[in-house]
Scaffold this active site. Sequence first.
Site, short mmCIF file in Angstrom:
data_model
loop_
_atom_site.label_atom_id
_atom_site.label_comp_id
_atom_site.label_asym_id
_atom_site.label_seq_id
_atom_site.Cartn_x
_atom_site.Cartn_y
_atom_site.Cartn_z
N ARG A 62 4.58 28.56 -8.40
CA ARG A 62 5.38 27.63 -9.21
C ARG A 62 6.80 28.14 -9.41
NH1 ARG A 62 1.12 27.46 -13.84
NH2 ARG A 62 -0.42 28.43 -12.48
N GLU A 99 -6.18 38.85 -15.21
CA GLU A 99 -7.11 38.86 -16.33
C GLU A 99 -8.32 39.75 -16.01
OE1 GLU A 99 -8.08 34.96 -17.55
OE2 GLU A 99 -9.27 35.63 -19.27
O1 LIG Z 1 1.80 36.25 -17.42
P1 LIG Z 1 0.56 36.23 -16.57
O2 LIG Z 1 -0.70 36.43 -17.39
O3 LIG Z 1 0.64 37.18 -15.41
O4 LIG Z 1 0.39 34.75 -15.97
C1 LIG Z 1 1.48 33.99 -15.52
C2 LIG Z 1 1.34 33.64 -14.07
O5 LIG Z 1 0.17 32.83 -13.89
C3 LIG Z 1 0.53 31.64 -13.17
O6 LIG Z 1 0.46 31.83 -11.80
P2 LIG Z 1 -0.90 31.96 -11.00
O7 LIG Z 1 -1.27 33.43 -10.88
O8 LIG Z 1 -1.92 31.06 -11.62
O9 LIG Z 1 -0.50 31.50 -9.54
P3 LIG Z 1 0.03 30.09 -8.95
O10 LIG Z 1 1.47 29.90 -9.40
O11 LIG Z 1 -0.05 30.33 -7.48
O12 LIG Z 1 -0.86 28.99 -9.45
C4 LIG Z 1 1.97 31.42 -13.58
O13 LIG Z 1 2.66 30.56 -12.66
C5 LIG Z 1 2.53 32.81 -13.61
O14 LIG Z 1 2.96 33.25 -12.32
N1 LIG Z 2 -2.40 28.50 -19.92
C1 LIG Z 2 -1.82 28.51 -18.72
N2 LIG Z 2 -1.35 27.35 -18.20
C2 LIG Z 2 -0.76 27.34 -16.97
N3 LIG Z 2 -0.59 28.43 -16.22
C3 LIG Z 2 -1.04 29.60 -16.69
N4 LIG Z 2 -1.00 30.87 -16.20
C4 LIG Z 2 -1.60 31.68 -17.07
N5 LIG Z 2 -2.01 31.02 -18.17
C5 LIG Z 2 -1.66 29.70 -17.95
#
Ligand SMILES: O=P(O)(O)OC[C@H]1O[C@H](OP(=O)(O)OP(=O)(O)O)[C@H](O)[C@@H]1O
Ligand SMILES: Nc1ncnc2[nH]cnc12
Length: 179
Positions: A62, A99
């Site tokens: 994202r 996590e």
């Molecule tokens: O602060 P944190 O606990 O590390 O979480 C935040 C991250 O989680 C989500 O990405 P995700 O890992 O879900 O990947 P994506 O963008 O490919 O869906 C979001 O876009 C951040 O990159």
């Molecule tokens: N609550 C949340 N919503 C969307 N993206 C996330 N990445 C980690 N936590 C999230």
Amino acid sequence: MTFEDDLQDSVRTIPDYPKPGVMFRDITTLLGDARAFRRAVDQLVHPWAGSKIDKVAGIEARGFILGGAVAHQVSAGFVPIRKKGKLPHQTVRMAYALEYGTDEMEMHVDAIARGERVILVDDLIATGGTAEGAVKLLRQIGADVVAACFIIDLPDLGGAAKLRAMDVPVRTLMAFEGH
Ligand SMILES: O=P(O)(O)OC[C@H]1O[C@H](OP(=O)(O)OP(=O)(O)O)[C@H](O)[C@@H]1O
Ligand SMILES: Nc1ncnc2[nH]cnc12
């Protein structure tokens, strides 16, 4: 209605996704709203309008969408930080906390020159594990991390505080309490 409320209203919340107990903050509705998308990008970069930024680094996936728009706005180059195994040239790699367990992210070794001024961009900061890994990766190759910008902060999870403790200025546009 304040500006922040207005922008916050464009984020959709999906309860219990991807698993029970998680309130998923979905930015696709913000991105699909031309006014909200423009406002979010303008507001993210506002403090650096007129200052020299060499590169914007976006975190997969994202962070790519926002990072590209932010880079255009500040007339900087864009650098993708990707999950491991996706980049074709020589990379530098950094483990980061999820996590449950860890994963690794990568960046091309020649993507940023030593001393270049970089803004890190992602959609959301939760625990901060992802952003912390990205800052370490950027610093490993000598980048000057000017700031980290996110549309959404989940302050109860402590990510923004974690980055500030690493001396990274953090900019977020809205916060959701709880997870
Ligand atoms: O602060 P944190 O606990 O590390 O979480 C935040 C991250 O989680 C989500 O990405 P995700 O890992 O879900 O990947 P994506 O963008 O490919 O869906 C979001 O876009 C951040 O990159
Ligand atoms: N609550 C949340 N919503 C969307 N993206 C996330 N990445 C980690 N936590 C999230």
